[in-house]
Write a protein that holds these residues in place. Structure first.
Motif, PDB file in Angstrom:
ATOM      1  N   LEU A   1       0.861  -1.180   0.000  1.00 51.88           N
ATOM      2  CA  LEU A   1       0.000   0.000   0.000  1.00 51.88           C
ATOM      3  C   LEU A   1       0.901   1.235   0.000  1.00 51.88           C
ATOM      4  CD1 LEU A   1      -2.731  -1.006   2.609  1.00 51.88           C
ATOM      5  CD2 LEU A   1      -2.734  -1.352   0.144  1.00 51.88           C
ATOM      6  N   LYS A   2       0.920   1.950  -1.103  1.00 50.11           N
ATOM      7  CA  LYS A   2       1.812   3.097  -1.239  1.00 50.11           C
ATOM      8  C   LYS A   2       1.440   4.214  -0.266  1.00 50.11           C
ATOM      9  CE  LYS A   2       2.994   2.384  -6.114  1.00 50.11           C
ATOM     10  NZ  LYS A   2       2.998   2.999  -7.468  1.00 50.11           N
ATOM     11  N   LYS A   3       2.465   4.778   0.351  1.00 50.20           N
ATOM     12  CA  LYS A   3       2.353   5.942   1.231  1.00 50.20           C
ATOM     13  C   LYS A   3       1.451   5.696   2.444  1.00 50.20           C
ATOM     14  CE  LYS A   3       3.305   9.253  -2.470  1.00 50.20           C
ATOM     15  NZ  LYS A   3       2.864  10.489  -3.171  1.00 50.20           N
ATOM     16  N   GLN A   4       1.326   4.443   2.858  1.00 44.02           N
ATOM     17  CA  GLN A   4       0.557   4.116   4.051  1.00 44.02           C
ATOM     18  C   GLN A   4       1.470   3.661   5.193  1.00 44.02           C
ATOM     19  OE1 GLN A   4      -2.617   4.636   4.593  1.00 44.02           O
ATOM     20  NE2 GLN A   4      -2.976   5.388   2.520  1.00 44.02           N
ATOM     21  N   GLY A   5       2.781   3.864   5.025  1.00 42.50           N
ATOM     22  CA  GLY A   5       3.735   3.513   6.068  1.00 42.50           C
ATOM     23  C   GLY A   5       3.918   4.669   7.045  1.00 42.50           C
ATOM     24  N   GLN A   6       5.107   4.758   7.634  1.00 36.51           N
ATOM     25  CA  GLN A   6       5.367   5.801   8.618  1.00 36.51           C
ATOM     26  C   GLN A   6       5.377   7.178   7.956  1.00 36.51           C
ATOM     27  OE1 GLN A   6       8.701   5.042  11.204  1.00 36.51           O
ATOM     28  NE2 GLN A   6       8.309   2.844  11.251  1.00 36.51           N
ATOM     29  N   ALA A   7       4.950   8.170   8.709  1.00 36.21           N
ATOM     30  CA  ALA A   7       4.834   9.530   8.177  1.00 36.21           C
ATOM     31  C   ALA A   7       6.201  10.106   7.849  1.00 36.21           C
ATOM     32  CB  ALA A   7       4.119  10.428   9.178  1.00 36.21           C
ATOM     33  N   GLY A   8       6.245  10.869   6.757  1.00 37.97           N
ATOM     34  CA  GLY A   8       7.473  11.567   6.406  1.00 37.97           C
ATOM     35  C   GLY A   8       7.692  12.758   7.322  1.00 37.97           C
ATOM     36  N   VAL A   9       8.910  13.265   7.324  1.00 38.61           N
ATOM     37  CA  VAL A   9       9.286  14.390   8.178  1.00 38.61           C
ATOM     38  C   VAL A   9       9.540  15.608   7.302  1.00 38.61           C
ATOM     39  CG1 VAL A   9      10.976  15.263   9.840  1.00 38.61           C
ATOM     40  CG2 VAL A   9      10.279  12.865   9.898  1.00 38.61           C
ATOM     41  N   GLY A  10       9.050  16.772   7.737  1.00 31.89           N
ATOM     42  CA  GLY A  10       9.320  18.007   7.007  1.00 31.89           C
ATOM     43  C   GLY A  10       8.688  18.053   5.640  1.00 31.89           C
ATOM     44  N   GLY A  11       7.509  17.477   5.493  1.00 33.18           N
ATOM     45  CA  GLY A  11       6.816  17.513   4.218  1.00 33.18           C
ATOM     46  C   GLY A  11       7.213  16.410   3.254  1.00 33.18           C
ATOM     47  N   ALA A  12       8.137  15.547   3.646  1.00 28.94           N
ATOM     48  CA  ALA A  12       8.542  14.430   2.785  1.00 28.94           C
ATOM     49  C   ALA A  12       7.420  13.383   2.735  1.00 28.94           C
ATOM     50  CB  ALA A  12       9.833  13.805   3.312  1.00 28.94           C
ATOM     51  N   PRO A  13       7.354  12.587   1.670  1.00 28.07           N
ATOM     52  CA  PRO A  13       6.270  11.602   1.548  1.00 28.07           C
ATOM     53  C   PRO A  13       6.370  10.488   2.583  1.00 28.07           C
ATOM     54  CG  PRO A  13       7.894  11.302  -0.197  1.00 28.07           C
ATOM     55  CD  PRO A  13       8.244  12.586   0.493  1.00 28.07           C
ATOM     56  N   ASN A  14       5.223   9.877   2.857  1.00 32.28           N
ATOM     57  CA  ASN A  14       5.197   8.732   3.768  1.00 32.28           C
ATOM     58  C   ASN A  14       5.875   7.526   3.134  1.00 32.28           C
ATOM     59  OD1 ASN A  14       3.671  10.396   5.343  1.00 32.28           O
ATOM     60  ND2 ASN A  14       1.751   9.316   5.029  1.00 32.28           N
ATOM     61  N   GLY A  15       6.262   6.580   3.984  1.00 32.28           N
ATOM     62  CA  GLY A  15       6.763   5.306   3.485  1.00 32.28           C
ATOM     63  C   GLY A  15       5.598   4.432   3.015  1.00 32.28           C
ATOM     64  N   ASP A  16       5.915   3.230   2.572  1.00 35.75           N
ATOM     65  CA  ASP A  16       4.896   2.285   2.114  1.00 35.75           C
ATOM     66  C   ASP A  16       4.577   1.286   3.221  1.00 35.75           C
ATOM     67  OD1 ASP A  16       4.912   3.526  -0.358  1.00 35.75           O
ATOM     68  OD2 ASP A  16       6.408   2.157  -1.200  1.00 35.75           O
ATOM     69  N   LEU A  17       3.413   0.688   3.119  1.00 34.67           N
ATOM     70  CA  LEU A  17       2.980  -0.334   4.066  1.00 34.67           C
ATOM     71  C   LEU A  17       2.898  -1.669   3.340  1.00 34.67           C
ATOM     72  CD1 LEU A  17       1.782  -1.319   6.774  1.00 34.67           C
ATOM     73  CD2 LEU A  17      -0.457  -0.558   5.949  1.00 34.67           C
ATOM     74  N   TYR A  18       3.555  -2.688   3.904  1.00 34.75           N
ATOM     75  CA  TYR A  18       3.542  -4.030   3.323  1.00 34.75           C
ATOM     76  C   TYR A  18       2.736  -4.953   4.247  1.00 34.75           C
ATOM     77  CZ  TYR A  18       7.158  -2.473   0.082  1.00 34.75           C
ATOM     78  OH  TYR A  18       7.848  -1.800  -0.901  1.00 34.75           O
ATOM     79  N   LEU A  19       1.667  -5.521   3.697  1.00 35.37           N
ATOM     80  CA  LEU A  19       0.803  -6.411   4.457  1.00 35.37           C
ATOM     81  C   LEU A  19       1.094  -7.857   4.070  1.00 35.37           C
ATOM     82  CD1 LEU A  19      -2.578  -4.474   4.097  1.00 35.37           C
ATOM     83  CD2 LEU A  19      -0.990  -4.431   6.029  1.00 35.37           C
ATOM     84  N   GLU A  20       1.605  -8.630   5.025  1.00 40.42           N
ATOM     85  CA  GLU A  20       1.844 -10.051   4.788  1.00 40.42           C
ATOM     86  C   GLU A  20       0.542 -10.821   5.001  1.00 40.42           C
ATOM     87  OE1 GLU A  20       4.473 -13.797   6.539  1.00 40.42           O
ATOM     88  OE2 GLU A  20       5.090 -11.724   6.955  1.00 40.42           O
ATOM     89  N   VAL A  21       0.181 -11.627   4.013  1.00 42.16           N
ATOM     90  CA  VAL A  21      -1.119 -12.298   4.023  1.00 42.16           C
ATOM     91  C   VAL A  21      -1.033 -13.677   4.657  1.00 42.16           C
ATOM     92  CG1 VAL A  21      -2.946 -13.257   2.564  1.00 42.16           C
ATOM     93  CG2 VAL A  21      -1.940 -11.033   2.017  1.00 42.16           C
ATOM     94  N   GLY A  22      -1.936 -13.931   5.581  1.00 41.31           N
ATOM     95  CA  GLY A  22      -2.142 -15.263   6.126  1.00 41.31           C
ATOM     96  C   GLY A  22      -3.601 -15.644   5.927  1.00 41.31           C
ATOM     97  N   PHE A  23      -3.952 -16.880   6.253  1.00 39.49           N
ATOM     98  CA  PHE A  23      -5.319 -17.350   6.042  1.00 39.49           C
ATOM     99  C   PHE A  23      -5.964 -17.717   7.373  1.00 39.49           C
ATOM    100  CE2 PHE A  23      -3.664 -17.498   1.872  1.00 39.49           C
ATOM    101  CZ  PHE A  23      -4.724 -17.555   0.977  1.00 39.49           C
TER     102      PHE A  23
END
Length: 319
Positions: free
Chosen positions: A191-213
C-alpha cells in the motif's frame, strides 16, 4: 570536533553498494528508533545513523566524503576540514542538498563539510529536517474464498504514535485493502504511502501487508495447494461409488476407484489456488464405520466375514 566514520556507523564496508547501504540503514533505523528501542543510547545512535545515511546515500556527498577520508587525518580528535575543502566543495555547488533524506539536526562534523553553501541557506536548513517515512510491515488474515475470487476488505491496524507530550500511544487505523485473486500465504500486498509519516513535508513510506489465512474447518492450505478430508463409508470404498466433494468454488462429483484404502489421496489438478501457476486440490479419504449396526446390518457383516473366511481358506488349500 571529532571525525565521524560513516561507514562504521552504518555497519558496511567502504565498497558497499547503494542497495547494501539502504538495507543496513533500514535495519539499524528500526533497531534504534527512539520510540521503540530499549537501547540506552538509542536517540544518539538514531541521529548518527540518519546522518551517515544522508551522506552515503548521495553519490556526490559520498564521493566527497571518500576523498576527504583518503586525503585527510581521519579518526583523530580536533578534526577540521583541509583548507581546500571550502573552495572545492562548498562554493555554490547546488548539487549538494543537505538533508535530502536526513532527520533532525546534524552534527558539527556534518555541518563543517556539507553546511553553508550546499543547497543554499534557508532551503538547506529546511531540507535537513525532511526525510521520507520508513516502510512499515503488518500481517492480515483473509478467508480462503477471498484468494479464489479476489475481494476488497477492511482491516484495522494498530499504529504506534507519539503525542505532543512525547508519549507513545496506540491508535487504530482502518484501511480498505484489495485482495488479489490467487494470492498465497506469506505473500505481501503493498500500500503506497501508508507507512510511517514523512518528516518536514517528505512523503510517507509504504505499508507491506503479509497475508495469512484464517483457520478453515474444511481445508488445509500449503502454498498454492489445498487439501480436504472426505469421510466415506466402507461400501463406498469397496464398490467405488461417485461422491460429492466440497471445494471453495462449490461441490464437485468425484468417482472413487474400487477397493480404495483409508488415507489415500486423490488429486484434482489445477483446482487449488488460482495463482499464475495454479495449485492442486487434494481429497484425502477416510473410511468411517457407522456408530451402531442394526440386526440386519450386523447379519450382512457376518455374511461378509464368512465369505472372506472361506476365500482365505480356499487360498490356503490351493497353496
Amino acid at each position: 570536533m571529532n571525525y565521524k566514520d560513516y561507514y562504521k556507523i552504518m555497519a558496511v564496508d567502504k565498497t558497499a553498494s547503494q542497495d547494501e547501504i539502504k538495507t543496513s540503514y533500514r535495519k539499524l533505523a528500526r533497531k534504534f528508533h527512539p520510540d521503540v528501542s530499549k537501547e540506552k543510547d538509542a536517540e544518539t545512535r538514531f541521529k548518527d545513523i540518519n546522518e551517515a545515511y544522508e551522506v552515503l546515500r548521495d553519490k556526490e556527498k559520498r564521493a566527497a566524503y571518500d576523498q576527504l577520508g583518503s586525503n585527510w587525518k581521519a579518526g583523530q580528535s580536533g578534526f577540521t576540514p583541509p583548507p581546500s575543502w571550502q573552495d572545492q566543495y562548498q562554493q555554490g555547488n547546488g548539487n549538494f542538498n543537505a538533508g535530502a533524506g536526513g532527520q533532525g539536526d546534524f552534527s558539527d562534523f556534518f555541518e563543517s563539510l556539507f553546511g553553508g553553501g550546499f543547497g543554499g541557506g534557508q532551503h538547506a536548513a529546511r531540507g535537513r529536517r525532511s526525510m521520507q517515512g520508513q516502510d512499515s510491515n503488518a500481517k492480515i488474515l483473509i478467508d480462503l474464498q477471498d484468494a479464489y475470487t479476489g475481494a476488497t476488505r477492511n482491516f484495522t491496524l494498530q499504529d504506534q504514535v507519539v503525542d505532543q507530550q512525547g508519549r507513545t500511544q496506540t491508535k487504530d487505523r482502518t484501511l480498505k485493502v484489495s485482495i488479489p485473486k490467487g494470492i498465497k500465504p506469506g505473500q505481501k500486498i503493498r500500500l503506497k504511502k501508508q507507512g510511517q509519516a514523512g518528516v518536514g513535508g517528505a512523503p510517507n513510506g509504504d505499508l507491506y501487508l503479509e497475508v495469512g489465512f484464517n483457520p478453515d474447518s474444511l481445508y488445509t492450505i500449503e502454498g498454492a495447494d489445498i487439501t480436504t478430508e472426505l469421510s466415506i463409508s466402507p461400501w463406498q470404498a469397496a464398490l467405488g461409488e461417485k461422491v460429492k466433494v466440497p471445494t471453495p468454488t462449490g461441490h464437485i462429483d468425484l468417482s472413487l476407484p474400487k477397493l480404495i484404502s483409508s488415507g489415500s489421496k486423490m488429486r484434482l489438478k489445477g483446482r487449488g489456488l488460482p495463482c499464475k501457476v495454479a495449485g492442486d486440490f487434494f481429497v484425502k479419504l477416510k473410511i468411517v464405520f457407522p456408530k451402531s449396526l442394526s440386526t440386519e446390518e450386523e447379519a450382512l457383516y457376518q455374511s461378509l466375514k464368512a465369505l472372506a473366511t472361506n476365500s482365505d481358506k480356499n487360498i490356503e488349500d490351493e497353496a
